[in-house]
Structure formats: structure tokens, C-alpha cells
Motif scaffolding. Structure first.
Motif, PDB file in Angstrom:
ATOM      1  N   THR A  80      46.984 -50.128 -30.304  1.00  0.00           N
ATOM      2  CA  THR A  80      48.084 -49.518 -31.031  1.00  0.00           C
ATOM      3  C   THR A  80      48.157 -50.134 -32.422  1.00  0.00           C
ATOM      4  O   THR A  80      48.309 -51.349 -32.545  1.00  0.00           O
ATOM      5  CB  THR A  80      49.418 -49.764 -30.305  1.00  0.00           C
ATOM      6  OG1 THR A  80      49.344 -49.224 -28.988  1.00  0.00           O
ATOM      7  CG2 THR A  80      50.573 -49.112 -31.048  1.00  0.00           C
ATOM      8  N   THR A 134      54.471 -51.784 -31.953  1.00  0.00           N
ATOM      9  CA  THR A 134      53.885 -51.279 -33.188  1.00  0.00           C
ATOM     10  C   THR A 134      54.436 -51.962 -34.429  1.00  0.00           C
ATOM     11  O   THR A 134      53.848 -51.835 -35.499  1.00  0.00           O
ATOM     12  CB  THR A 134      54.125 -49.761 -33.340  1.00  0.00           C
ATOM     13  OG1 THR A 134      55.545 -49.517 -33.429  1.00  0.00           O
ATOM     14  CG2 THR A 134      53.551 -48.989 -32.171  1.00  0.00           C
ATOM     15  N   TYR A 135      55.529 -52.669 -34.315  1.00  0.00           N
ATOM     16  CA  TYR A 135      56.199 -53.207 -35.488  1.00  0.00           C
ATOM     17  C   TYR A 135      56.235 -54.718 -35.484  1.00  0.00           C
ATOM     18  O   TYR A 135      56.570 -55.348 -34.479  1.00  0.00           O
ATOM     19  CB  TYR A 135      57.637 -52.679 -35.572  1.00  0.00           C
ATOM     20  CG  TYR A 135      57.842 -51.764 -36.755  1.00  0.00           C
ATOM     21  CD1 TYR A 135      58.350 -52.253 -37.947  1.00  0.00           C
ATOM     22  CD2 TYR A 135      57.492 -50.424 -36.686  1.00  0.00           C
ATOM     23  CE1 TYR A 135      58.519 -51.420 -39.043  1.00  0.00           C
ATOM     24  CE2 TYR A 135      57.666 -49.581 -37.774  1.00  0.00           C
ATOM     25  CZ  TYR A 135      58.178 -50.092 -38.951  1.00  0.00           C
ATOM     26  OH  TYR A 135      58.338 -49.269 -40.034  1.00  0.00           O
ATOM     27  N   ARG A 187      49.540 -51.659 -35.670  1.00  0.00           N
ATOM     28  CA  ARG A 187      50.797 -52.340 -35.917  1.00  0.00           C
ATOM     29  C   ARG A 187      51.168 -52.224 -37.388  1.00  0.00           C
ATOM     30  O   ARG A 187      50.319 -52.186 -38.271  1.00  0.00           O
ATOM     31  CB  ARG A 187      50.713 -53.811 -35.509  1.00  0.00           C
ATOM     32  CG  ARG A 187      50.384 -54.005 -34.041  1.00  0.00           C
ATOM     33  CD  ARG A 187      50.568 -55.445 -33.636  1.00  0.00           C
ATOM     34  NE  ARG A 187      51.958 -55.834 -33.646  1.00  0.00           N
ATOM     35  CZ  ARG A 187      52.795 -55.627 -32.618  1.00  0.00           C
ATOM     36  NH1 ARG A 187      52.361 -55.033 -31.519  1.00  0.00           N
ATOM     37  NH2 ARG A 187      54.053 -56.011 -32.693  1.00  0.00           N
ATOM     38  N   TYR A 245      63.090 -49.455 -32.873  1.00  0.00           N
ATOM     39  CA  TYR A 245      61.682 -49.512 -33.250  1.00  0.00           C
ATOM     40  C   TYR A 245      60.834 -49.928 -32.049  1.00  0.00           C
ATOM     41  O   TYR A 245      61.249 -50.790 -31.261  1.00  0.00           O
ATOM     42  CB  TYR A 245      61.456 -50.531 -34.371  1.00  0.00           C
ATOM     43  CG  TYR A 245      61.929 -50.085 -35.726  1.00  0.00           C
ATOM     44  CD1 TYR A 245      61.019 -49.710 -36.702  1.00  0.00           C
ATOM     45  CD2 TYR A 245      63.283 -50.043 -36.032  1.00  0.00           C
ATOM     46  CE1 TYR A 245      61.450 -49.306 -37.962  1.00  0.00           C
ATOM     47  CE2 TYR A 245      63.722 -49.644 -37.283  1.00  0.00           C
ATOM     48  CZ  TYR A 245      62.799 -49.281 -38.240  1.00  0.00           C
ATOM     49  OH  TYR A 245      63.232 -48.880 -39.479  1.00  0.00           O
ATOM     50  N   ARG A 246      59.672 -49.348 -31.932  1.00  0.00           N
ATOM     51  CA  ARG A 246      58.749 -49.744 -30.862  1.00  0.00           C
ATOM     52  C   ARG A 246      58.266 -51.177 -31.098  1.00  0.00           C
ATOM     53  O   ARG A 246      57.720 -51.488 -32.150  1.00  0.00           O
ATOM     54  CB  ARG A 246      57.551 -48.797 -30.825  1.00  0.00           C
ATOM     55  CG  ARG A 246      57.876 -47.456 -30.182  1.00  0.00           C
ATOM     56  CD  ARG A 246      56.682 -46.538 -30.150  1.00  0.00           C
ATOM     57  NE  ARG A 246      55.518 -47.130 -29.487  1.00  0.00           N
ATOM     58  CZ  ARG A 246      54.538 -46.411 -28.953  1.00  0.00           C
ATOM     59  NH1 ARG A 246      54.587 -45.102 -28.995  1.00  0.00           N
ATOM     60  NH2 ARG A 246      53.519 -47.008 -28.385  1.00  0.00           N
ATOM     61  N   LEU A 292      57.143 -44.018 -34.156  1.00  0.00           N
ATOM     62  CA  LEU A 292      57.368 -45.438 -34.394  1.00  0.00           C
ATOM     63  C   LEU A 292      58.812 -45.860 -34.203  1.00  0.00           C
ATOM     64  O   LEU A 292      59.083 -46.961 -33.715  1.00  0.00           O
ATOM     65  CB  LEU A 292      56.947 -45.806 -35.825  1.00  0.00           C
ATOM     66  CG  LEU A 292      55.481 -45.726 -36.189  1.00  0.00           C
ATOM     67  CD1 LEU A 292      55.303 -46.116 -37.649  1.00  0.00           C
ATOM     68  CD2 LEU A 292      54.658 -46.630 -35.292  1.00  0.00           C
TER      69      LEU A 292
END
Length: 258
Positions: A88, A241-242, A90, A237-238, A154
Motif C-alpha cells: 500500500t 496509508t498515512y 504511503r 484517515y487510513r 485515503l
């Protein structure tokens, strides 16, 4: 020869030392994924074959695999086997600059688009009334969007602004801040709070994750140069991914002694 055949081939496998065997095996596989020795989509040997190859019990292999699946490093497909999970991408966001999502992604050269979930005027909730400093019966504009880059969702952003400041939420385009700037109401500073939460069923469906997965909830209160609160945003926020990044500096020793 495939990546897994090369990795689990004839050479002796030396596990990293320290801790239970299943953690040693887990760390070894994680290192292989991180180094690119095995890549997303590569299949791992069966539990029995891997146990024989590493000279550990199948229980040890199973426990290591379960941990790696829980951590998102591996995925198991019923009837097919165990595979390295897709990576995934980022996104890093600085905590030292006040930017909109669209501006932040554009600065990184990432294409972003939104799916509108809501744009309208509503009676303010008690929380919105207090945070935004509204008068009784004053209305708010709510702007709610699903933020997407590529084909990956996201974040879900939910912003509330006084209707006197934003009487036309249906006209907000890609960037809320760019829209506010047209009327001289772009915020110049903000206080942001970040906490881990378990995502509910409706938000999980929007972000394409399982209900209850850990997410990052961000509450932002933004201010105009005058000090007036202009925006109250609560976003999800995921967490996979963050990355939020902050630069820290040692406090001025002279100042701290005063």
C-alpha cells in the motif's frame, strides 16, 4: 527460478537470533519482504514444506504466518495458499504546515479526486455551535468528501463552517481552502488533534477496510488572522496509508530558564 524458489532454495536459512522461534521466523520473512527478496503476489511454501526447510515445527510456522497476516505483510487465500500482500503506497503529511488535502497531494505530484458525500446547510449541532462560536439558531455549512488517489480511498473529511462564511457549499470545488480564499476567509493557523480510533461500519465501507480496524481520527480547528474560528473538521484517515511527520527542535535553553 521464482523469488520464493530462490529464497527458500538450497542455501541454509539462518533465522535472526533472539526471542521465540516463531518471532525469529516472522522477522526473517519481514526482512525478505522489505528487501524485495520476495515481492507482492509471490506465494510462500506450504506450512509443512516451510517447517521442513527451516527445521521448525508446523505450529511455529503457523503462528508466524498468523502474525504476518494480522500485520498485513501476508494474505491467505482459501484453497490457494499464502502470498506476500500487495504494498500500500504511503503518504507523508507534514504537521508543520497548514495546507488543504488537494494542495498537499499536488505538492507530491499525486493525482487526487473526491467523491462528494454531502454539501449542504444545516442547523448547527451543540458541538459545532460551541467550537465555531455561533449564535443561537445560526446554521452551518457541512462539506463531506471521500478523498481518493488513484483508485485507493485515503480519507473521509467532514468540515463544518458557519453558513455566514460559506453560504454556498455546493459550489466548493477541489479545494475548500481555495474556495474560502476567494472571499478572504482562508485560515492561517490551526490546532490539530490526532488519535487512534476503531472505524465504524459505514466509514469502513467507504474506505474499503474492515469494520473495527484502527484508523487515525483528526480534529482540526482553524483560525482566521483575527483569531476567529473559521473551520471545524473531523476526518478519518487510513492508518496503513498515512504517516504524519513533525519536525521537533530543542527548546531555547535561555528562554526555558526565565
Amino acid at each position: 527460478m521464482t523469488n520464493t524458489q530462490s529464497l527458500f532454495g538450497a542455501d541454509t536459512i539462518v533465522l535472526p537470533q533472539g526471542g521465540p522461534l516463531y518471532l525469529q521466523l516472522k522477522r526473517w520473512i519481514e526482512a525478505a519482504v522489505a528487501s524485495g527478496a520476495i515481492r507482492p503476489g509471490d506465494a510462500l511454501p506450504s506450512e509443512r514444506d516451510l517447517a521442513q526447510r527451516v527445521d521448525v515445527s508446523r505450529v511455529t510456522v503457523r503462528k508466524a504466518m498468523q502474525q504476518l497476516v494480522q500485520d498485513g505483510v501476508l494474505v491467505q487465500r482459501h484453497g490457494s495458499g499464502t502470498f506476500v500482500a500487495p504494498q500500500t503506497p504511503r503518504v507523508e503529511q507534514s504537521l508543520s504546515q497548514l495546507t488543504s488535502f488537494a494542495e498537499d497531494m499536488a505538492r507530491r505530484g499525486m493525482a487526487v479526486h473526491s467523491t462528494w458525500l454531502d454539501r449542504g446547510l444545516y442547523d448547527a449541532s451543540p458541538e459545532e455551535t460551541v467550537v465555531l462560536g455561533l449564535s443561537p439558531n445560526e446554521r452551518v455549512a457541512r462539506v463531506e468528501r471521500l478523498r481518493i488517489t488513484g483508485d485507493m480511498p485515503l480519507a473521509i473529511e467532514r468540515a463544518a463552517i458557519s453558513a455566514a462564511i460559506l453560504p454556498d457549499p455546493e459550489n466548493v470545488g477541489t479545494s475548500l481552502y481555495a474556495h474560502l480564499e476567494k472571499t478572504g476567509n482562508r485560515p492561517v493557523r490551526a490546532i490539530q488533534r490526532i488519535r487512534a480510533v476503531s472505524i465504524n461500519a459505514s466509514d469502513a465501507a467507504l474506505l474499503g477496510v474492515k469494520q473495527g480496524e484502527p484508523m487515525l481520527q483528526i480534529e482540526r480547528t482553524s483560525y482566521l488572522p483575527s483569531g476567529r474560528v473559521i473551520e471545524f473538521t473531523r476526518s478519518v484517515y487510513r492508518g496503513d496509508t498515512y504517516d504524519f511527520v513533525a519536525e521537533l527542535r530543542i527548546a531555547d535553553e535561555t528562554r526555558s530558564r526565565k
